[in-house]
Design an enzyme around this catalytic site. Sequence first.
Site, PDB file in Angstrom:
ATOM      1  N   ASN A  73       0.836  -1.199   0.000  1.00 38.86           N
ATOM      2  CA  ASN A  73       0.000   0.000   0.000  1.00 38.86           C
ATOM      3  C   ASN A  73       0.875   1.256   0.000  1.00 38.86           C
ATOM      4  OD1 ASN A  73      -1.676   2.143   0.711  1.00 38.86           O
ATOM      5  ND2 ASN A  73      -3.039   0.829   1.896  1.00 38.86           N
TER       6      ASN A  73
ATOM      7  N   GLU B  10      -0.393 -13.929   7.018  1.00 36.66           N
ATOM      8  CA  GLU B  10      -1.472 -13.434   7.892  1.00 36.66           C
ATOM      9  C   GLU B  10      -2.264 -14.571   8.501  1.00 36.66           C
ATOM     10  OE1 GLU B  10      -4.216 -10.309   7.278  1.00 36.66           O
ATOM     11  OE2 GLU B  10      -2.766  -9.039   6.262  1.00 36.66           O
TER      12      GLU B  10
ATOM     13  N   ASP C 159      -0.665  -3.472  10.642  1.00 35.00           N
ATOM     14  CA  ASP C 159      -2.007  -3.945  10.344  1.00 35.00           C
ATOM     15  C   ASP C 159      -2.983  -2.950  10.958  1.00 35.00           C
ATOM     16  OD1 ASP C 159      -2.912  -6.302   8.830  1.00 35.00           O
ATOM     17  OD2 ASP C 159      -4.303  -6.482  10.509  1.00 35.00           O
ATOM     18  N   SER C 160      -4.035  -2.671  10.208  1.00 36.46           N
ATOM     19  CA  SER C 160      -4.960  -1.656  10.692  1.00 36.46           C
ATOM     20  C   SER C 160      -6.387  -2.079  10.420  1.00 36.46           C
ATOM     21  CB  SER C 160      -4.661  -0.321  10.006  1.00 36.46           C
ATOM     22  OG  SER C 160      -4.437  -0.515   8.624  1.00 36.46           O
TER      23      SER C 160
ATOM     24  N   PHE D  67      -7.100   6.785   0.900  1.00 30.79           N
ATOM     25  CA  PHE D  67      -7.411   5.452   0.384  1.00 30.79           C
ATOM     26  C   PHE D  67      -8.467   4.795   1.284  1.00 30.79           C
ATOM     27  CE2 PHE D  67      -5.369   2.532   3.451  1.00 30.79           C
ATOM     28  CZ  PHE D  67      -4.629   3.443   4.194  1.00 30.79           C
ATOM     29  N   GLY D  68      -8.892   3.611   0.883  1.00 30.12           N
ATOM     30  CA  GLY D  68      -9.779   2.798   1.715  1.00 30.12           C
ATOM     31  C   GLY D  68     -11.023   3.553   2.186  1.00 30.12           C
TER      32      GLY D  68
ATOM     33  N   LYS E 163      -4.003  14.563   7.818  1.00 26.58           N
ATOM     34  CA  LYS E 163      -4.456  13.214   8.201  1.00 26.58           C
ATOM     35  C   LYS E 163      -3.489  12.609   9.227  1.00 26.58           C
ATOM     36  CE  LYS E 163      -5.474   8.526   6.761  1.00 26.58           C
ATOM     37  NZ  LYS E 163      -5.372   7.456   5.772  1.00 26.58           N
TER      38      LYS E 163
ATOM     39  N   HIS F   6      -4.743   7.144  13.232  1.00 29.25           N
ATOM     40  CA  HIS F   6      -4.243   5.974  13.931  1.00 29.25           C
ATOM     41  C   HIS F   6      -2.810   5.654  13.495  1.00 29.25           C
ATOM     42  CE1 HIS F   6      -6.092   5.183  10.147  1.00 29.25           C
ATOM     43  NE2 HIS F   6      -5.832   3.897  10.119  1.00 29.25           N
ATOM     44  N   ARG F   7      -2.582   5.687  12.167  1.00 30.26           N
ATOM     45  CA  ARG F   7      -1.240   5.362  11.650  1.00 30.26           C
ATOM     46  C   ARG F   7      -0.240   6.444  12.049  1.00 30.26           C
ATOM     47  NH1 ARG F   7      -2.934   4.490   7.289  1.00 30.26           N
ATOM     48  NH2 ARG F   7      -3.426   2.353   7.797  1.00 30.26           N
TER      49      ARG F   7
HETATM   50  P1  IMP Z   1      -4.452  -3.828   6.247  1.00 30.15           P
HETATM   51  O1  IMP Z   1      -3.892  -3.021   7.395  1.00 30.15           O
HETATM   52  O2  IMP Z   1      -3.559  -3.780   5.051  1.00 30.15           O
HETATM   53  O3  IMP Z   1      -4.871  -5.188   6.656  1.00 30.15           O
HETATM   54  O4  IMP Z   1      -5.748  -3.105   5.724  1.00 30.15           O
HETATM   55  C1  IMP Z   1      -6.748  -2.679   6.520  1.00 30.15           C
HETATM   56  C2  IMP Z   1      -7.852  -2.049   5.701  1.00 30.15           C
HETATM   57  O5  IMP Z   1      -8.477  -1.088   6.545  1.00 30.15           O
HETATM   58  C3  IMP Z   1      -7.398  -1.296   4.463  1.00 30.15           C
HETATM   59  O6  IMP Z   1      -7.478  -2.060   3.307  1.00 30.15           O
HETATM   60  C4  IMP Z   1      -8.382  -0.144   4.403  1.00 30.15           C
HETATM   61  O7  IMP Z   1      -9.530  -0.541   3.704  1.00 30.15           O
HETATM   62  C5  IMP Z   1      -8.716   0.089   5.848  1.00 30.15           C
HETATM   63  N1  IMP Z   1      -7.841   1.136   6.394  1.00 30.15           N
HETATM   64  C6  IMP Z   1      -6.783   0.997   7.229  1.00 30.15           C
HETATM   65  N2  IMP Z   1      -6.230   2.179   7.496  1.00 30.15           N
HETATM   66  C7  IMP Z   1      -6.940   3.070   6.800  1.00 30.15           C
HETATM   67  C8  IMP Z   1      -6.830   4.468   6.649  1.00 30.15           C
HETATM   68  O8  IMP Z   1      -5.940   5.159   7.170  1.00 30.15           O
HETATM   69  N3  IMP Z   1      -7.752   5.041   5.855  1.00 30.15           N
HETATM   70  C9  IMP Z   1      -8.741   4.353   5.235  1.00 30.15           C
HETATM   71  N4  IMP Z   1      -8.879   3.050   5.324  1.00 30.15           N
HETATM   72  C10 IMP Z   1      -7.969   2.410   6.107  1.00 30.15           C
END
Ligand code: IMP
Length: 191
Positions: A14, A41, A69-70, A144-145, A167, A172-173
């Site tokens: 990402n 995972e 991971d989020s 994104f997301g 942002k 969180h990040r």
């Molecule tokens: P992973 O951490 O790659 O498993 O993804 C977690 C999913 O949560 C991502 O694909 C997004 O859809 C969503 N996500 C995680 N962090 C964010 C963010 O900062 N903004 C928007 N969506 C997020």
Amino acid sequence: MLHFDNKIFFATNNINKIQEAQGILSNFGIVIEKIDVKKVEIQSDVLEEIVLYALKKVNKRIIPIIIEDSGLFIEKLNGFPGPYSSYVYKKIGCDGILKLLEGEKERGAKFVSIVGFKKDKLIKIFKGEIVGKIAYKKMGRHGFGFDPIFIPGNIEKTFAQMNLEEKNLWSHRGRAFKALGEWLQSSIKNF
Ligand code: IMP
């Protein structure tokens, strides 16, 4: 004491995550390099467990390394999609979440990010969290997301209506990587 030059590998596909992490860690003189390693995972309800397992499985020759991971946890949906956010985003996207909350006034949600750092045998975990709510419609084009539907804190603006710096102040990040940066700064001899 930790020893390494100022570069850390970030195992993610990402590019948005890379940019956000770099935005924070450059304040600590650290450079992030994207690396394509397979992130193993496990299925778990706990983000920390997913990150720890993936860190243990990662190729030991690539060090130091970060795995993150989020997830988005929606109160009214008992924390769904949580650790399944990536899958749920791919399947139903922002529109699907808006539909699940149609007519719902209680829209509380939080984003959580778990950042795992590994160098040699040392593993450290950092957590960042932001409480907010799900908007009634998609707003904004950045990020994104689920960014277009997540409003952090009590402001009336989604993550997707913010530039990267803004942002990062809320997210969180941003918070998890700031904690990592502060820890690295106090732990590395060569700083
Ligand atoms: P992973 O951490 O790659 O498993 O993804 C977690 C999913 O949560 C991502 O694909 C997004 O859809 C969503 N996500 C995680 N962090 C964010 C963010 O900062 N903004 C928007 N969506 C997020």
